[in-house]
Motif scaffolding. Structure first.
Motif, PDB file in Angstrom:
ATOM      1  N   ASN A   3       0.629  -0.968  -0.087  1.00 20.95           N
ATOM      2  CA  ASN A   3      -0.345   0.056   0.047  1.00 20.95           C
ATOM      3  C   ASN A   3       0.914   1.602   0.090  1.00 20.95           C
ATOM      4  O   ASN A   3       1.893   1.409   0.642  1.00 20.95           O
ATOM      5  N   ILE A   4       0.325   1.500  -0.598  1.00 19.78           N
ATOM      6  CA  ILE A   4       1.108   3.483  -0.848  1.00 19.78           C
ATOM      7  C   ILE A   4       0.279   4.607  -0.676  1.00 19.78           C
ATOM      8  O   ILE A   4      -1.048   5.164  -0.900  1.00 19.78           O
ATOM      9  N   THR A   5       0.745   5.652   0.216  1.00 17.82           N
ATOM     10  CA  THR A   5      -0.631   6.967   0.814  1.00 17.82           C
ATOM     11  C   THR A   5      -0.357   8.079   0.158  1.00 17.82           C
ATOM     12  O   THR A   5       1.213   7.944  -0.712  1.00 17.82           O
ATOM     13  N   ALA A   6      -1.195   8.614   0.683  1.00 21.28           N
ATOM     14  CA  ALA A   6      -1.097  10.477  -0.387  1.00 21.28           C
ATOM     15  C   ALA A   6       0.440  10.866  -0.079  1.00 21.28           C
ATOM     16  O   ALA A   6       1.425  11.058  -0.923  1.00 21.28           O
ATOM     17  N   ALA A   7       1.147  10.820   1.485  1.00 18.44           N
ATOM     18  CA  ALA A   7       2.196  11.038   1.755  1.00 18.44           C
ATOM     19  C   ALA A   7       3.989  10.544   1.055  1.00 18.44           C
ATOM     20  O   ALA A   7       3.948  11.400   0.752  1.00 18.44           O
ATOM     21  N   GLU A   8       3.558   9.908   0.823  1.00 18.84           N
ATOM     22  CA  GLU A   8       4.550   8.902  -0.185  1.00 18.84           C
ATOM     23  C   GLU A   8       4.134   9.590  -1.138  1.00 18.84           C
ATOM     24  O   GLU A   8       5.483   9.309  -2.445  1.00 18.84           O
ATOM     25  N   LEU A   9       3.315  10.177  -2.301  1.00 21.77           N
ATOM     26  CA  LEU A   9       3.174  10.100  -3.594  1.00 21.77           C
ATOM     27  C   LEU A   9       3.359  11.745  -3.739  1.00 21.77           C
ATOM     28  O   LEU A   9       3.439  12.237  -4.827  1.00 21.77           O
ATOM     29  N   ARG A  10       3.432  12.800  -2.303  1.00 22.51           N
ATOM     30  CA  ARG A  10       2.930  14.030  -2.519  1.00 22.51           C
ATOM     31  C   ARG A  10       4.511  14.514  -2.929  1.00 22.51           C
ATOM     32  O   ARG A  10       5.547  13.920  -2.552  1.00 22.51           O
ATOM     33  N   GLY A  11       4.607  15.403  -4.057  1.00 16.06           N
ATOM     34  CA  GLY A  11       5.815  15.669  -4.821  1.00 16.06           C
ATOM     35  C   GLY A  11       6.470  15.103  -5.974  1.00 16.06           C
ATOM     36  O   GLY A  11       7.203  15.376  -6.830  1.00 16.06           O
ATOM     37  N   ILE A  12       5.156  13.879  -5.864  1.00 15.66           N
ATOM     38  CA  ILE A  12       5.851  12.755  -7.350  1.00 15.66           C
ATOM     39  C   ILE A  12       5.044  12.875  -8.724  1.00 15.66           C
ATOM     40  O   ILE A  12       4.207  12.534  -8.220  1.00 15.66           O
ATOM     41  N   ILE A  13       6.377  13.375  -9.769  1.00 11.40           N
ATOM     42  CA  ILE A  13       4.906  13.497 -10.684  1.00 11.40           C
ATOM     43  C   ILE A  13       4.354  11.774 -11.099  1.00 11.40           C
ATOM     44  O   ILE A  13       3.152  12.444 -11.294  1.00 11.40           O
ATOM     45  N   ASP A  14       5.463  11.250 -11.170  1.00 10.29           N
ATOM     46  CA  ASP A  14       3.985   9.780 -12.137  1.00 10.29           C
ATOM     47  C   ASP A  14       4.419   8.151 -11.177  1.00 10.29           C
ATOM     48  O   ASP A  14       5.192   7.989 -10.271  1.00 10.29           O
ATOM     49  N   TYR A  15       3.152   8.263 -10.200  1.00 10.68           N
ATOM     50  CA  TYR A  15       3.909   7.550  -9.097  1.00 10.68           C
ATOM     51  C   TYR A  15       3.533   6.108  -9.462  1.00 10.68           C
ATOM     52  O   TYR A  15       4.163   5.329  -8.490  1.00 10.68           O
ATOM     53  N   LYS A  22       9.559   0.177  -5.190  1.00  7.75           N
ATOM     54  CA  LYS A  22       9.059  -0.649  -3.610  1.00  7.75           C
ATOM     55  C   LYS A  22       8.897  -1.996  -4.372  1.00  7.75           C
ATOM     56  O   LYS A  22       9.613  -3.278  -3.956  1.00  7.75           O
ATOM     57  N   LEU A  23       9.224  -2.315  -5.691  1.00  7.40           N
ATOM     58  CA  LEU A  23       9.102  -3.788  -6.007  1.00  7.40           C
ATOM     59  C   LEU A  23      10.010  -3.801  -6.426  1.00  7.40           C
ATOM     60  O   LEU A  23      10.616  -5.335  -6.314  1.00  7.40           O
ATOM     61  N   TYR A  24      10.867  -3.027  -7.179  1.00 12.96           N
ATOM     62  CA  TYR A  24      12.331  -3.984  -6.838  1.00 12.96           C
ATOM     63  C   TYR A  24      12.989  -3.817  -5.669  1.00 12.96           C
ATOM     64  O   TYR A  24      13.907  -4.795  -5.285  1.00 12.96           O
ATOM     65  N   ASP A  25      12.485  -3.332  -3.819  1.00 11.52           N
ATOM     66  CA  ASP A  25      12.212  -3.887  -3.216  1.00 11.52           C
ATOM     67  C   ASP A  25      12.237  -5.349  -2.798  1.00 11.52           C
ATOM     68  O   ASP A  25      12.285  -5.994  -1.765  1.00 11.52           O
ATOM     69  N   VAL A  26      11.313  -5.559  -3.542  1.00 13.30           N
ATOM     70  CA  VAL A  26      11.188  -6.565  -3.022  1.00 13.30           C
ATOM     71  C   VAL A  26      12.242  -8.230  -3.967  1.00 13.30           C
ATOM     72  O   VAL A  26      12.507  -7.953  -4.906  1.00 13.30           O
ATOM     73  N   ASP A  27      12.925  -8.648  -2.764  1.00 15.51           N
ATOM     74  CA  ASP A  27      14.033  -9.708  -2.924  1.00 15.51           C
ATOM     75  C   ASP A  27      13.802 -10.716  -4.158  1.00 15.51           C
ATOM     76  O   ASP A  27      13.427 -11.799  -4.406  1.00 15.51           O
ATOM     77  N   GLY A  28      14.736 -10.534  -5.098  1.00 13.93           N
ATOM     78  CA  GLY A  28      14.605 -11.381  -6.072  1.00 13.93           C
ATOM     79  C   GLY A  28      14.291 -11.508  -7.384  1.00 13.93           C
ATOM     80  O   GLY A  28      14.493 -11.381  -8.746  1.00 13.93           O
ATOM     81  N   TRP A  29      13.304 -10.307  -7.762  1.00 13.23           N
ATOM     82  CA  TRP A  29      13.209  -8.952  -9.099  1.00 13.23           C
ATOM     83  C   TRP A  29      14.343  -8.476  -9.216  1.00 13.23           C
ATOM     84  O   TRP A  29      14.257  -7.599  -9.034  1.00 13.23           O
ATOM     85  N   THR A  30      14.003  -8.989 -11.104  1.00 14.63           N
ATOM     86  CA  THR A  30      15.332  -8.308 -11.453  1.00 14.63           C
ATOM     87  C   THR A  30      14.784  -7.371 -12.749  1.00 14.63           C
ATOM     88  O   THR A  30      15.500  -6.279 -13.110  1.00 14.63           O
ATOM     89  N   TYR A  68      -4.164   2.730  -8.340  1.00 11.46           N
ATOM     90  CA  TYR A  68      -4.507   4.406  -8.750  1.00 11.46           C
ATOM     91  C   TYR A  68      -6.096   3.889  -8.160  1.00 11.46           C
ATOM     92  O   TYR A  68      -6.433   4.770  -9.231  1.00 11.46           O
ATOM     93  N   TYR A  69      -5.996   5.079  -7.338  1.00 13.37           N
ATOM     94  CA  TYR A  69      -7.387   6.114  -6.536  1.00 13.37           C
ATOM     95  C   TYR A  69      -7.413   7.183  -6.894  1.00 13.37           C
ATOM     96  O   TYR A  69      -8.671   8.227  -7.221  1.00 13.37           O
ATOM     97  N   ASN A  78      -2.302   9.984   4.826  1.00  8.83           N
ATOM     98  CA  ASN A  78      -2.554   8.877   5.622  1.00  8.83           C
ATOM     99  C   ASN A  78      -3.392   7.875   4.675  1.00  8.83           C
ATOM    100  O   ASN A  78      -3.514   6.697   4.671  1.00  8.83           O
ATOM    101  N   LYS A  79      -4.109   8.462   3.731  1.00  9.21           N
ATOM    102  CA  LYS A  79      -4.415   7.842   2.935  1.00  9.21           C
ATOM    103  C   LYS A  79      -3.996   7.072   2.461  1.00  9.21           C
ATOM    104  O   LYS A  79      -3.243   7.484   1.019  1.00  9.21           O
ATOM    105  N   ILE A  80      -4.832   5.978   1.599  1.00  8.31           N
ATOM    106  CA  ILE A  80      -3.803   4.715   0.665  1.00  8.31           C
ATOM    107  C   ILE A  80      -4.701   5.054  -0.424  1.00  8.31           C
ATOM    108  O   ILE A  80      -5.798   4.945  -0.465  1.00  8.31           O
ATOM    109  N   VAL A  81      -4.466   5.886  -1.650  1.00  7.19           N
ATOM    110  CA  VAL A  81      -4.057   5.879  -2.643  1.00  7.19           C
ATOM    111  C   VAL A  81      -3.585   5.162  -3.738  1.00  7.19           C
ATOM    112  O   VAL A  81      -4.085   4.481  -4.981  1.00  7.19           O
ATOM    113  N   VAL A  82      -3.015   4.050  -3.932  1.00 11.56           N
ATOM    114  CA  VAL A  82      -1.699   2.655  -4.421  1.00 11.56           C
ATOM    115  C   VAL A  82      -1.980   2.032  -3.867  1.00 11.56           C
ATOM    116  O   VAL A  82      -1.388   1.648  -2.683  1.00 11.56           O
TER     117      VAL A  82
END
Length: 87
Positions: A3-15, A22-30, A68-69, A78-82
Motif C-alpha cells: 500500500n502506498i499513501t498520499a504522503a508517499e506520493l506528494r511531489g512525485i510526478i509519476d506514481y 517498491k517492487l524492486y525492493d522485493v527480494d529476487g525480482w530483476t 491507483y485511486y 494517511n489515505k491509501i491511494v495505490v
C-alpha cells in the motif's frame, strides 16, 4: 499487498516511479514489464509482470496488479491511494 499513501506520493510526478521502486525492493525480482493499463470505474489499473532472470521455471514470473485511486492536495496524508497486489 503493498500500500502506498498520499504522503508517499506528494511531489512525485509519476506514481509508477514509487511503485517500481517498491517492487524492486522485493527480494529476487530483476525485471518489470508493463502488460496493460486501463481505467475501471475511475480507478487506473496497471498490470505488470515481475521476472527473475536468475531462476528457471514457473517461479521466475509473478503477475502484479496496481490500482491507483487518484489524489489531490486535499487528500489526507494517511489515505491509501495505490494498492499493489503481487500474485
Amino acid at each position: 499487498m503493498i500500500n502506498i499513501t498520499a504522503a508517499e506520493l506528494r511531489g512525485i510526478i509519476d506514481y509508477m516511479d514509487v511503485v517500481t521502486e517498491k517492487l524492486y525492493d522485493v527480494d529476487g525480482w530483476t525485471d518489470i514489464e508493463r502488460v496493460n493499463r486501463s481505467e475501471m470505474g475511475g480507478v487506473e489499473v496497471t498490470e505488470l509482470r515481475l521476472y527473475n532472470r536468475y531462476v528457471d521455471g514457473d517461479d521466475d514470473v509473478q503477475n502484479v496488479f496496481v490500482r491507483y485511486y487518484g489524489m489531490n492536495d486535499e487528500t489526507p496524508d494517511n489515505k491509501i491511494v495505490v494498492e499493489v497486489e503481487v500474485e
